[in-house]
Design a protein around this motif. Structure first.
Motif, short mmCIF file in Angstrom:
data_model
loop_
_atom_site.label_atom_id
_atom_site.label_comp_id
_atom_site.label_asym_id
_atom_site.label_seq_id
_atom_site.Cartn_x
_atom_site.Cartn_y
_atom_site.Cartn_z
N SER A 74 -6.44 1.58 -2.25
CA SER A 74 -7.32 2.33 -1.33
C SER A 74 -6.56 2.67 -0.06
CB SER A 74 -8.55 1.51 -0.96
OG SER A 74 -9.13 1.01 -2.11
N LEU A 75 -5.86 1.68 0.49
CA LEU A 75 -5.09 1.96 1.71
C LEU A 75 -3.95 2.92 1.40
CD1 LEU A 75 -4.73 1.33 4.72
CD2 LEU A 75 -3.37 -0.65 4.09
N GLY A 76 -3.34 2.73 0.21
CA GLY A 76 -2.25 3.64 -0.21
C GLY A 76 -2.73 5.08 -0.27
N ASN A 77 -3.95 5.29 -0.77
CA ASN A 77 -4.48 6.66 -0.87
C ASN A 77 -4.62 7.28 0.53
OD1 ASN A 77 -4.55 6.30 -3.58
ND2 ASN A 77 -6.75 5.85 -3.68
N LEU A 78 -4.97 6.44 1.50
CA LEU A 78 -5.08 6.95 2.88
C LEU A 78 -3.69 7.27 3.44
CD1 LEU A 78 -7.71 4.51 4.41
CD2 LEU A 78 -8.04 6.91 3.81
N SER A 88 0.83 -1.21 0.00
CA SER A 88 0.00 0.00 0.00
C SER A 88 0.87 1.26 0.00
CB SER A 88 -0.93 0.00 1.22
OG SER A 88 -1.72 -1.13 1.20
N SER A 89 1.98 1.23 0.73
CA SER A 89 2.88 2.39 0.76
C SER A 89 3.48 2.62 -0.63
CB SER A 89 4.02 2.19 1.76
OG SER A 89 3.48 1.86 2.99
N THR A 90 3.87 1.49 -1.28
CA THR A 90 4.39 1.61 -2.64
C THR A 90 3.31 2.16 -3.56
OG1 THR A 90 5.89 -0.22 -2.24
CG2 THR A 90 5.49 0.34 -4.54
N ALA A 91 2.06 1.68 -3.37
CA ALA A 91 0.95 2.16 -4.21
C ALA A 91 0.71 3.66 -3.99
CB ALA A 91 -0.31 1.36 -3.89
N ALA A 92 0.95 4.12 -2.77
CA ALA A 92 0.76 5.56 -2.48
C ALA A 92 1.72 6.40 -3.33
CB ALA A 92 1.01 5.81 -0.99
N ILE A 93 2.90 5.83 -3.61
CA ILE A 93 3.91 6.58 -4.39
C ILE A 93 3.76 6.28 -5.89
CG2 ILE A 93 6.39 6.90 -4.74
CD1 ILE A 93 6.66 5.82 -1.76
N GLU A 94 3.65 4.96 -6.23
CA GLU A 94 3.69 4.55 -7.64
C GLU A 94 2.31 4.45 -8.29
OE1 GLU A 94 6.52 4.16 -9.17
OE2 GLU A 94 7.87 4.14 -7.43
N LEU A 118 0.84 10.70 4.68
CA LEU A 118 2.00 10.51 5.59
C LEU A 118 3.28 10.54 4.76
CD1 LEU A 118 0.50 7.50 7.60
CD2 LEU A 118 0.66 9.87 8.39
N PRO A 119 4.44 10.70 5.40
CA PRO A 119 5.70 10.70 4.63
C PRO A 119 6.09 9.27 4.24
CG PRO A 119 6.14 11.04 6.97
CD PRO A 119 4.65 10.97 6.83
N VAL A 120 5.32 8.66 3.31
CA VAL A 120 5.52 7.25 2.95
C VAL A 120 6.90 6.95 2.40
CG1 VAL A 120 3.20 6.29 2.63
CG2 VAL A 120 4.14 7.75 0.90
N GLU A 121 7.53 7.93 1.72
CA GLU A 121 8.86 7.68 1.15
C GLU A 121 9.84 7.22 2.23
OE1 GLU A 121 7.26 10.50 0.80
OE2 GLU A 121 6.71 10.58 -1.33
N LYS A 122 9.61 7.74 3.46
CA LYS A 122 10.57 7.42 4.53
C LYS A 122 10.41 5.98 5.02
CE LYS A 122 11.41 11.94 6.40
NZ LYS A 122 10.84 12.91 7.29
N PHE A 123 9.19 5.46 5.02
CA PHE A 123 9.05 4.13 5.61
C PHE A 123 8.71 3.01 4.62
CE2 PHE A 123 5.05 6.41 6.79
CZ PHE A 123 4.13 5.66 6.08
N VAL A 124 8.65 3.36 3.30
CA VAL A 124 8.29 2.29 2.37
C VAL A 124 9.35 1.18 2.31
CG1 VAL A 124 9.13 3.52 0.28
CG2 VAL A 124 7.38 1.77 0.05
#
Ligand code: SF4
Ligand code: SF4
Length: 593
Positions: free
Chosen positions: A204-208, A189-195, A212-218
């Motif tokens: 859906s979870l990625g959009n939520l 989901s974190s990867t989906a938030a970025i890619e 957050l600063p997903v780049e830091k914890f992906v």
């Protein structure tokens, strides 16, 4: 190898896989090496046959779909099914996705597991369908994981059992298993938030998460997922999760005709490692349901054997009634394994029967086509012996009564207690008596003796329990029974029911005498009478609770008589039943000839 598709976080996963397969290879080779000669011969005889195809089908049905668990507890079945089948499909469809993406069959071995991280957003065949299916499978596995969590925390809510007393390896394996799929969901989901490459769930979870600063914890999340996989794979061979692989081996060996031998072999270890700790064996055990003894059932016995912490009281506290063996979805022969462990506990001062002179048993007696072996327990219920004598006479069948002077036993009670060598001495002596007699049929009144003669002796004459013998006499027209207007119920004794399937003969006989009514627990679901010779741990009050539970079921239809076909059941019921309602099948037959 395509190094564009590599990140150091795949190393823990790869390490875990290698360690897992090395451990599996060592365990499997050592178990197969320690099979005995008979077991190896069975494999050699059957490996190239249709039995192998049958084994493949059973392995798919039981190890992936868990049909037997479904039949007993659908929620538990779904839990196992979603975890096993769902996880396998995540790997298989993950590989299909990786092949479609790379456009070639040989992809990096880890690509199927970490695909979403490496995918760069370009188009590939069936992208949308595959992304949907992968998210659907992840949901499926997570639903099973949720049930596993509920089973652990609130087991009774789902009619399940909490069966685990965790060793440190169990704890690591369990926690890492619980983490694998939630971590995969978060990483994807974190990867989906970025890619923007997720499916209906991960996107859906990625959009939520995008707030957050997903780049830091992906990347740390992908590391955590890989480490959880590694820990599970490394610890799995030392925990109950070993059953995932061992059960497959067990199914193949069993289909090829391998069974437990009298002593500990590699097959015993395969059975022990095939227990999934589903807990189904607890619910069917009367030590639990009647006597409220909750820590000795097969699941606990096997767990303690595995953890090398077996207490002799657990090995000994069992009726050997086989209810749990019948119910076990894996078909583990736990009662045989208990006998093996009882044997290992030592032989103490039990005699070896040198005094038995085999020639005197048939000496001075005219030869006859039938040998009658009443059995020790029948000698304490003489009404059965008198009835059998009457039946032999009425049928005009000549017989030799081998144990008329009551001083030889079939050896099975000794075997059940673990005194194998002594039981073997009795077996050899009795085999020689039976062979020397020249008889063609051996009839016994005791289910314990029947089980022994039919399955533990290698006799070359026909062995019949008296229910089978009486049924044959009726078929041949040698016995004419008069039917009465009486209400009868039948109690199936453990030793001739489960495993020996003597169900129809007694029912046909009883229906020729009166009106047979069915009960809640019959045939292979029969209950134990509570008089089992196999349990030396049970006190009188606990045994009486078991007897009373069984009598409650038998008296429910309010019968005129309760019929059984075991002297021990008759004796036990009679002691605990106030009115004179208990009869052996031979007695009711003898009264109605
Ligand atoms: S012995 Fe069989 S029924 Fe009992 S926990 Fe193990 S697999 Fe389940
Ligand atoms: S054999 Fe019978 S008494 Fe023993 S554990 Fe199984 S169900 Fe319980």
């Amino acid at each position: 190898m395509n190094l564009d598709m590599y990140n150091p976080f795949v190393i823990p996963f790869a390490f875990g896989v290698v360690i897992l397969f090395v451990n599996l290879a060592i365990a499997f080779v050592s178990w197969l090496y320690r099979l005995d000669k008979v077991q190896r011969r069975q494999i050699g005889k059957n490996i190239i046959s249709f039995k192998t195809l049958a084994a493949i089908w059973e392995a798919i049905r039981e190890c992936l779909f868990h049909r037997n668990i479904f039949k007993t507890n659908p929620i538990l079945g779904y839990m196992h099914f979603s975890l096993a089948f769902g996880w396998l499909m995540l790997i298989v469809i993950g590989k299909v996705e990786a092949v479609a993406y790379e456009g070639q069959y040989f992809t990096n071995p880890w690509l199927a597991i970490f695909f979403r991280f490496f995918e760069d957003g370009r188009d590939y065949p069936y992208k949308e369908v595959l992304t949907f299916v992968m998210d659907f499978l992840l949901c499926f596995v997570l639903s099973g994981l949720l049930l596993a969590f509920i089973k652990r925390m609130y087991s009774k809510l789902l009619g399940m059992r909490k069966t685990t007393k965790h060793t440190p390896s169990d704890r690591v394996a369990l926690i890492s298993l619980w983490c694998i799929f939630p971590l995969r969901l978060l990483a994807e989901s974190s990867t989906a938030a970025i890619e923007h490459n997720g499916g209906f769930l991960t996107q859906s979870l990625g959009n939520l998460l995008a707030f957050l600063p997903v780049e830091k914890f992906v990347t740390p999340l992908w590391w955590a997922y890989s480490i959880a996989l590694c820990l599970f794979f490394v610890f799995m061979p030392f925990t109950r999760y070993m059953h995932i692989f061992t059960e497959v081996l067990l199914i193949f060996l069993r289909k090829w005709g391998v069974i437990e031998s009298q002593k500990h072999t590699g097959y015993t270890d395969i059975e022990i490692n095939s227990c999934s700790r589903c807990g189904i064996c607890i619910d069917v055990c009367q030590l639990n349901t009647a006597a409220k003894i909750n820590d000795v059932q097969s699941v606990y016995f096997i767990r303690d054997v595995r953890d090398l912490s077996l207490d002799r009281h657990i090995a000994n506290n069992c009726l050997l009634c086989n209810r749990c063996v019948q119910a076990c979805p894996v078909g583990i022969e736990t009662t045989m394994i208990r006998q093996i462990y009882r044997y290992k506990q030592g032989n103490e001062d039990i005699p070896f029967y040198e005094y038995i002179n085999t020639s005197k048993y048939t000496e001075g007696k005219n030869s006859a086509p039938i040998l009658y072996f009443a059995g020790c327990m029948t000698h304490i219920t003489p009404g059965i012996i008198d009835s059998m004598k009457n039946i032999f006479d009425k049928a005009d069948d000549k017989y030799i009564f081998i144990d008329e002077d009551k001083n030889i036993c079939c050896g099975r009670p000794l075997r059940q207690q673990g005194f194998l060598e002594q039981a073997e001495v009795l077996k050899e002596k009795l085999t020689s008596i039976i062979k020397d007699s020249g008889a063609e049929v051996l009839v016994t009144s005791c289910p314990i003796c029947y089980n022994s003669f039919a399955n533990e002796y290698n006799l070359d004459i026909k062995v019949l329990h008296h229910t089978q013998y009486i049924k044959e006499l009726i078929d041949k027209g040698k016995l004419n029974l008069s039917k009465q207007d009486v209400k009868l119920v039948y109690h199936d004794p453990c030793e001739i029911s489960r495993g020996n399937n003597i169900y129809e003969e007694p029912r046909i006989i009883i229906n020729s005498i009166g009106n047979l009514h069915s009960t809640k627990n019959e045939k292979d679901d029969t209950l134990c009478c509570g008089g089992s010779l196999a349990n030396i741990e049970l006190n009188t009050e606990q045994a009486a609770l078991i007897t009373s539970q069984t009598l409650d079921v038998l008296t429910k239809p309010n019968p005129d008589f309760i019929i059984t076909s075991c002297p021990l059941c008759k004796k036990t019921f009679t002691k605990n039943c106030s009115n004179n309602k208990i009869l052996d099948i031979s007695e009711i037959v003898s009264r109605n000839i």
